[in-house]
Design a protein around this motif. Sequence first.
Motif, short mmCIF file in Angstrom:
data_model
loop_
_atom_site.label_atom_id
_atom_site.label_comp_id
_atom_site.label_asym_id
_atom_site.label_seq_id
_atom_site.Cartn_x
_atom_site.Cartn_y
_atom_site.Cartn_z
N UNK A 79 0.81 -1.22 0.00
CA UNK A 79 0.00 0.00 0.00
C UNK A 79 0.84 1.27 0.00
N UNK A 80 1.99 1.23 0.66
CA UNK A 80 2.82 2.45 0.74
C UNK A 80 3.26 2.93 -0.64
N UNK A 81 3.18 2.06 -1.65
CA UNK A 81 3.61 2.44 -3.00
C UNK A 81 2.47 2.99 -3.85
N UNK A 82 1.29 3.12 -3.27
CA UNK A 82 0.12 3.47 -4.10
C UNK A 82 -0.66 4.67 -3.57
N UNK A 83 0.05 5.61 -2.97
CA UNK A 83 -0.63 6.76 -2.38
C UNK A 83 -1.40 7.57 -3.43
N UNK A 84 -0.93 7.55 -4.68
CA UNK A 84 -1.64 8.31 -5.73
C UNK A 84 -3.06 7.76 -5.95
N UNK A 85 -3.20 6.44 -5.85
CA UNK A 85 -4.54 5.84 -6.03
C UNK A 85 -5.48 6.31 -4.91
N UNK A 90 -10.24 3.58 3.57
CA UNK A 90 -10.21 4.01 2.17
C UNK A 90 -9.26 3.12 1.36
N UNK A 91 -8.10 2.80 1.92
CA UNK A 91 -7.10 2.01 1.18
C UNK A 91 -7.64 0.62 0.86
N UNK A 92 -8.32 0.01 1.83
CA UNK A 92 -8.79 -1.36 1.65
C UNK A 92 -9.85 -1.42 0.53
#
Length: 296
Positions: free
Chosen positions: A76-82, A208-210
């Motif tokens: 997840x730490x690599x996808x903050x833009x999403x 939100x991330x999940x």
Amino acid sequence: MTAPVFRFAPSPNGALHLGHAYSALLNHDMARAAGGRFLLRIEDIDTERSTPAYEQAIYDDLTWLGIEWDHPVRRQSEHMDDYRSALDALIGEELAYPAFMSRGEMRAFVAEAEADGTPWPRDPDGVPLPPHVDRERGAAERQRLIADGVPYSWRLDITAATARAQSLPFWEETGSGPDGETGRIRADPAAWGDVMIARKDMPTSYHLAVVVDDALQDVTNVVRGRDLFHATSVHRLLQELLGLVPPVYHHHSLILDAEGRKLSKRFGDSGIGALRAAGMTPADIRRMVGLEPELR
Ligand code: GLU
């Protein structure tokens, strides 16, 4: 029909224990039985508590258990833009607002409100709901606080959000909800109040991330612990607001310790690594969590 997609989504902020082994093995067995795919997602947005060593231990423990996952692993730490795009969409729809109150300020506010003996409402985890102070601030005050450098998170305006998405159902596959719920369940996101959707230091929160990840990864079946049953109401609401297809849910029972408490990462002796060091085999672990021996 496309093949079902399952996922196991641990946070690398402690050692995996028997409860995680159960969840991972159950997901893996169900994916295999359904002829589906099994994904591993590393939920490492908590940068203070996540470590590379815990992440490596996840790969090692799962491999030892005989679990194989599709690559690449989503971290997840690599996808903050999403997450930022999803957050911006909610802000653009005026469904989210900046929240400046610190935890201490909220605690003090609630304590004062409860001083006369009236209990303040709690969320399903027993945490006091956030007061509406931040929701009710005007645009000028928000701008001033931001200009003053006061840190803020983002909260969902649950009244505005639930007005957009009324009587939301979700599908619980197995009657495994805490009270044996099965089938079509009515989500109750309002029970969570103005839930946090982005933390002060990043454009997302767990919720939100999940939801974003499950959709981006085409997850069809979410198999996870019963402790997240009520959180599913928030997830269904976010899916609806963001126009995402909901998966089917299966909330499995939790593995308890000898005193009947939910296992946590603090109980080192039920850690997979510790059990392995004590001479247990993967077949022993399957037996301990009540799963059938693996079919080869
Ligand atoms: N990362 C969460 C945890 O470790 C699980 C999230 C989920 O399965 O939805 O508890």
